[in-house]
Scaffold this active site. Sequence first.
Site, PDB file in Angstrom:
ATOM      1  N   ASP A  81       0.849  -1.202   0.000  1.00  0.00           N
ATOM      2  CA  ASP A  81       0.000   0.000   0.000  1.00  0.00           C
ATOM      3  C   ASP A  81       0.882   1.249   0.000  1.00  0.00           C
ATOM      4  O   ASP A  81       1.828   1.342   0.796  1.00  0.00           O
ATOM      5  CB  ASP A  81      -0.869  -0.052   1.275  1.00  0.00           C
ATOM      6  N   GLY A 180      -7.946   8.720   6.856  1.00  0.00           N
ATOM      7  CA  GLY A 180      -8.142   9.097   8.249  1.00  0.00           C
ATOM      8  C   GLY A 180      -9.609   9.219   8.646  1.00  0.00           C
ATOM      9  O   GLY A 180     -10.506   8.760   7.929  1.00  0.00           O
ATOM     10  N   GLY A 216      -9.152   5.661   1.244  1.00  0.00           N
ATOM     11  CA  GLY A 216      -9.898   6.465   2.208  1.00  0.00           C
ATOM     12  C   GLY A 216     -11.357   6.049   2.290  1.00  0.00           C
ATOM     13  O   GLY A 216     -12.253   6.887   2.300  1.00  0.00           O
ATOM     14  N   ARG A 286      -3.927 -10.016  27.036  1.00  0.00           N
ATOM     15  CA  ARG A 286      -4.564 -11.050  26.220  1.00  0.00           C
ATOM     16  C   ARG A 286      -6.091 -11.025  26.267  1.00  0.00           C
ATOM     17  O   ARG A 286      -6.719 -11.199  25.219  1.00  0.00           O
ATOM     18  CB  ARG A 286      -4.014 -12.427  26.602  1.00  0.00           C
TER      19      ARG A 286
HETATM   20  P1  13P Z   1      -8.976   4.923   5.512  1.00  0.00           P
HETATM   21  O1  13P Z   1      -8.118   5.897   6.250  1.00  0.00           O
HETATM   22  O2  13P Z   1     -10.273   5.565   5.091  1.00  0.00           O
HETATM   23  O3  13P Z   1      -9.207   3.663   6.223  1.00  0.00           O
HETATM   24  O4  13P Z   1      -8.214   4.561   4.141  1.00  0.00           O
HETATM   25  C1  13P Z   1      -7.216   3.594   4.113  1.00  0.00           C
HETATM   26  C2  13P Z   1      -6.448   3.593   2.833  1.00  0.00           C
HETATM   27  O5  13P Z   1      -6.789   4.222   1.854  1.00  0.00           O
HETATM   28  C3  13P Z   1      -5.248   2.748   2.773  1.00  0.00           C
HETATM   29  O6  13P Z   1      -4.557   2.885   1.572  1.00  0.00           O
HETATM   30  O1  G3H Z   2      -3.290   5.096   3.522  1.00  0.00           O
HETATM   31  C1  G3H Z   2      -2.687   4.871   4.561  1.00  0.00           C
HETATM   32  C2  G3H Z   2      -3.019   3.644   5.327  1.00  0.00           C
HETATM   33  O2  G3H Z   2      -4.086   3.902   6.212  1.00  0.00           O
HETATM   34  C3  G3H Z   2      -1.802   3.113   6.015  1.00  0.00           C
HETATM   35  O3  G3H Z   2      -1.456   3.938   7.072  1.00  0.00           O
HETATM   36  O4  G3H Z   2       0.964   4.414   6.601  1.00  0.00           O
HETATM   37  O5  G3H Z   2      -0.030   4.738   8.898  1.00  0.00           O
HETATM   38  O6  G3H Z   2       0.331   2.431   7.982  1.00  0.00           O
HETATM   39  P1  G3H Z   2       0.054   3.875   7.687  1.00  0.00           P
HETATM   40 ZN    ZN Z   3      -4.633   4.888   0.788  1.00  0.00          ZN
END
Ligand code: 13P
Ligand code: G3H
Ligand code: ZN
Length: 324
Positions: A81, A180, A216, A286
């Site tokens: 990602d 977010g 998002g 846990r």
């Molecule tokens: P959210 O912040 O809406 O969960 O989006 C996550 C995202 O796009 C990860 O690539």
């Molecule tokens: O788009 C971002 C994802 O929510 C991943 O977030 O880079 O904080 O792991 P992160």
């Molecule tokens: Zn993203």
Amino acid sequence: MIVTTAQLYKVAYSKFAVGAYNINNMEQCLGLFRGNVQSRAPFIIQLSKGARKYADKRMLEAIIRTAEGMFPEAIFAVHLDHGDEEACYDCIASGFYSSVMIDASQEPFEKNVAITKRVVDKAHAKGISVEAELGMLGGVEEDIKVDEGHACLTNPDEAVEFIKQTKCDSLAAAIGTSHGAYKFKGQQSLHFEVIEGIRDKVKKAGLPPTPIVMHGSSSVPKSEVERINAAGGKLDPSARGVNEEEYLPAAKLGVTKVNIDTDGRLVWTRVHREFFRDHPEQFDFRPPGKIFVEEYANFIAHKNEKLGSAGKLDEIRTSLKKVA
Ligand code: 13P
Ligand code: G3H
Ligand code: ZN
């Protein structure tokens, strides 16, 4: 069983969306597999650069491979990602990833094309598909903060040119969402006209249908925010996300991968805050961990219902057998 992202897209495109869930630890991994097997859904596990740094990429690979053995029914892809070039090349070389995302959306069009093309060439040589981003989502990613004033929706004409020049396999398009918990002010809705515009213009240009990725996509349930705050949290009560009822209509127009991370973090925060509020004498992590795994599994199953991916495992399995 780990499959290619393309195999999932082939069955899902224009029918339903595949949930792409970020994980960072063992509890999320366990809940994710349980929830998907419970709801009989194919899924995508995505690992961000931050997750690979936090847990160590080797640890994440090990827990995913272990879960694969524990849940032989599960069918899923593994995806990087929001990668930069370095992270993409590392994942392509590793042999573990089904697909990578190169995120050069902050660069001008030509530079984004050039970077994406370099990654596509290396990935395709290894049978790995590439998600690329055009347009800018608002919100916060690991190294990049884009304020709402600088966020811009994807232009469908540019999207066609971008896909033509880069040969990317899927497109992360800016359709009104942001990362977010604070996505929308005022009326909340996806820009369906942008999704439709990309789909139609890609077809008109004679290009193969290109799955659109929605980043998002968390829905930021009001009840979660309220419960977190009632247990000592201080989230802005105006936090809001994507209407879950819009996932499926978007999927029918070509949104084939829906990225969800924030909502899972809210489940974690709510479970742990409530547990330690109600059991202040406890210090064993846990018991809340066990509750979290169960709640996270239920959360995943619920999301899959909304995405239309619940119950599609057998269809995917049949399609994989046809190819074999
Ligand atoms: P959210 O912040 O809406 O969960 O989006 C996550 C995202 O796009 C990860 O690539
Ligand atoms: O788009 C971002 C994802 O929510 C991943 O977030 O880079 O904080 O792991 P992160
Ligand atoms: Zn993203």
